[in-house]
Design an enzyme around this catalytic site. Structure first.
Site, PDB file in Angstrom:
ATOM      1  N   PRO A  83       0.847  -1.202   0.000  1.00  0.00           N
ATOM      2  CA  PRO A  83       0.000   0.000   0.000  1.00  0.00           C
ATOM      3  C   PRO A  83       0.885   1.255   0.000  1.00  0.00           C
ATOM      4  O   PRO A  83       1.887   1.308   0.700  1.00  0.00           O
ATOM      5  CB  PRO A  83      -0.758  -0.111   1.320  1.00  0.00           C
ATOM      6  CG  PRO A  83      -0.656  -1.544   1.718  1.00  0.00           C
ATOM      7  CD  PRO A  83       0.631  -2.047   1.162  1.00  0.00           C
ATOM      8  N   CYS A  84       0.527   2.243  -0.831  1.00  0.00           N
ATOM      9  CA  CYS A  84       1.358   3.460  -0.949  1.00  0.00           C
ATOM     10  C   CYS A  84       0.560   4.708  -0.597  1.00  0.00           C
ATOM     11  O   CYS A  84       0.874   5.795  -1.080  1.00  0.00           O
ATOM     12  CB  CYS A  84       1.893   3.600  -2.370  1.00  0.00           C
ATOM     13  SG  CYS A  84       3.176   2.425  -2.765  1.00  0.00           S
ATOM     14  N   GLN A  85      -0.474   4.576   0.229  1.00  0.00           N
ATOM     15  CA  GLN A  85      -1.322   5.749   0.501  1.00  0.00           C
ATOM     16  C   GLN A  85      -0.717   6.696   1.520  1.00  0.00           C
ATOM     17  O   GLN A  85      -1.270   7.740   1.796  1.00  0.00           O
ATOM     18  CB  GLN A  85      -2.707   5.320   1.030  1.00  0.00           C
ATOM     19  CG  GLN A  85      -3.487   4.475   0.071  1.00  0.00           C
ATOM     20  CD  GLN A  85      -3.305   3.001   0.409  1.00  0.00           C
ATOM     21  OE1 GLN A  85      -2.238   2.578   0.833  1.00  0.00           O
ATOM     22  NE2 GLN A  85      -4.345   2.219   0.196  1.00  0.00           N
ATOM     23  N   PHE A  87       1.767   8.689   1.542  1.00  0.00           N
ATOM     24  CA  PHE A  87       2.578   9.834   1.135  1.00  0.00           C
ATOM     25  C   PHE A  87       1.851  11.138   1.458  1.00  0.00           C
ATOM     26  O   PHE A  87       0.667  11.275   1.195  1.00  0.00           O
ATOM     27  CB  PHE A  87       2.868   9.769  -0.360  1.00  0.00           C
ATOM     28  CG  PHE A  87       3.839   8.703  -0.702  1.00  0.00           C
ATOM     29  CD1 PHE A  87       5.200   8.943  -0.681  1.00  0.00           C
ATOM     30  CD2 PHE A  87       3.406   7.439  -1.015  1.00  0.00           C
ATOM     31  CE1 PHE A  87       6.101   7.946  -0.975  1.00  0.00           C
ATOM     32  CE2 PHE A  87       4.296   6.436  -1.316  1.00  0.00           C
ATOM     33  CZ  PHE A  87       5.658   6.685  -1.302  1.00  0.00           C
TER      34      PHE A  87
END
Ligand SMILES: C[S@@+](CC[C@H](N)C(=O)[O-])C[C@H]1O[C@@H](n2cnc3c(N)ncnc32)[C@H](O)[C@@H]1O
Length: 349
Positions: A83-85, A87
Site C-alpha cells: 500500500p502506498c497511501q 505519502f
C-alpha cells in the site's frame, strides 16, 4: 539431478497468490509468499504446493531471517503490491504514517536481495497522485538502487481478462535495459461476462460438483483447465426486497432503470448495477454486494468472481465465504500477470 533453471520469485503482500499464479504459468518458480493474513496464505499454499508461505507483518520483517530460513538458494525476482497511501501532500513521505512502513518494506526487500528484477503492483491512481510526484519519488528511490524503471497503467480487459480493472505496474530491471510492457492482445474482441460465466449454475452446488454442460465459449474451455468440477459456488441469499428490486434492472442496467420509489434505496452511485453480459465485467470488489449477475437476481458467487478475475476453476479458495470474496477481489488477475511474466522473461533473457 537436473537443476531447476527457472527464475526464483519472492512474492510479498502475496494474498492468495493471483500475481504468483500468472508468473508460475509463465514459467517462474514461486519460492515463497509472505502476508500477514493466514486465510489467504492457506489458499496460496493449497494452489502453489511447491511454494512456502510465511505469515508475518511485513512492516516488522527481518529479511536476514527470511534469507536464512527460506531463500538459501537466492532469489531472482521480487513481486508485490505494498500500500502506498501514506505519502503526504508535500510529496515527501511521512515516516510516522504506519502505511509507509509497508512501502518501505518493499524497498528494503529489493535493497536486501538485489533481485534481477522486481514488479510492484498498485492502485491505478498512484501514477497521478500529487501530479505524478509520488510516482517520481518511488522511481528515483529504485533508480538509486541501480534499477532501470518503467511503469504503466494497464487495463486488464486489454489482455484477455473478462473484467475492466486498472492496475498500476512498475517494473525494475537491474541491468541497463528498460522493461517492455506486453502488447495489448484484445481490442474489439474483449472477453465478455457471458463468455466467462454463462456455464455456471444459478444455484449453489456442492464443492466439486460436475459441470452441467460443455464449455460454451473458448474462455470457459480454457478456464476450466484441469478442474474436475465446480468449487466455491455458493450463492448469496438476498432478502425478498433486494431480490424483487434487482429483478427490475435489465442486463447491463442500474438504479436509473428502477421506478422512482426505489432509486434512492442504496446510497451509492454504483448501487443496483447488473453486469452487462456483452461486455467485460465491472471491477470485481472484495464482496461489497453492489454488482449483480447479468441474469440471476443475486450477486456473483466466489467462483463467478474468480472466473471474471481469470482464476482457473482448479484454483480453490479456502476460508469463510467473506474471506474468499476478499481474496479474489484483492488479487492481480492471473491472465494479466502471465502476460507480464512472459514479457519479463523476454527482458531477462
Ligand atoms: C492487494 S492484496 C495482494 C494481492 C496479491 N498480489 C494477489 O495477486 O493475490 C494486498 C495484501 O497485502 C497484505 N498486507 C497488508 N498489510 C500487510 C502487512 N502489514 N504485512 C503483511 N501483509 C500485509 C494483505 O493481507 C493483502 O493480502
Amino acid at each position: 539431478m537436473v537443476k531447476n533453471l527457472s527464475y526464483k520469485v519472492l512474492d510479498i503482500f502475496s494474498g492468495c497468490g493471483g500475481l504468483s499464479l500468472g508468473l508460475e504459468q509463465a514459467g517462474f518458480e514461486i519460492v515463497l509468499g509472505i502476508d500477514n493474513w493466514q486465510d489467504a496464505l492457506n489458499t496460496f499454499k493449497k494452489n502453489h504446493i511447491n511454494s512456502e508461505t510465511y505469515c508475518h507483518d511485513l512492516s516488522k520483517i527481518d529479511y536476514n531471517h527470511i534469507e536464512k530460513n527460506y531463500l538459501k538458494d537466492g532469489i531472482d525476482v521480487i513481486v508485490g503490491g505494498p500500500p502506498c497511501q501514506g505519502f503526504s501532500i508535500s510529496g515527501k513521505r511521512d515516516p510516522s504514517d504506519p502505511r509507509n512502513k509497508l512501502y518501505t518494506s518493499f524497498v528494503k526487500s529489493v535493497k536486501h536481495f538485489k533481485p534481477k528484477a522486481f514488479v510492484m503492483e498498485n492502485v491505478p491512481n498512484l501514477a497521478s497522485m500529487q501530479q505524478g510526484r509520488i510516482k517520481d519519488i518511488i522511481t528515483s528511490e529504485f533508480e538509486s538502487l541501480g534499477y532501470s524503471i518503467k511503469s504503466e497503467r494497464l487495463l486488464t480487459s486489454d489482455y484477455g481478462v473478462p473484467q475492466n480493472r486498472k492496475r498500476f505496474i512498475m517494473v525494475g530491471l537491474l541491468n541497463d535495459t528498460e522493461f517492455s510492457f506486453p502488447a495489448k492482445t484484445h481490442f474489439e474482441n474483449k472477453i465478455t461476462t457471458e463468455q466467462a460465466i454463462s456455464d455456471l449454475p444459478e444455484n449453489s452446488v456442492v464443492c466439486g460438483a460436475g459441470y452441467l454442460s460443455k464449455p460454451l465459449s473458448n474462455y470457459q474451455k480454457h478456464i476450466r483447465g484441469k478442474s474436475k468440477g465446480i468449487f466455491n459456488h455458493v450463492i448469496t441469499n438476498h432478502t425478498e426486497k433486494t431480490t424483487s428490486i434487482i429483478s427490475l434492472v435489465p442486463d447491463g442496467g442500474n438504479y436509473k432503470d428502477l421506478p422512482n420509489k426505489y432509486k434512492n434505496t442504496r446510497n451509492v452511485n454504483i448501487a443496483w448495477t447488473r453486469f452487462n453480459s456483452k461486455k467485460p465485467s465491472l471491477t470485481i470488489d472484495t464482496g461489497h454486494r453492489h454488482h449483480f449477475h447479468y441474469k440471476y437476481n443475486r450477486v456473483p458467487t466466489v467462483r463467478e468472481s474468480a472466473r471474471l478475475q481469470s482464476f482457473p476453476d482448479d484454483f480453490i479458495f479456502l476460508g469463510s465465504k467473506t474471506s474468499q470474496y476478499k481474496q479474489v477481489g484483492n488479487a492481480v488477475p492471473p491472465i494479466l500477470s502471465k502476460s507480464l511474466g512472459l514479457a519479463l522473461l523476454n527482458n531477462l533473457g
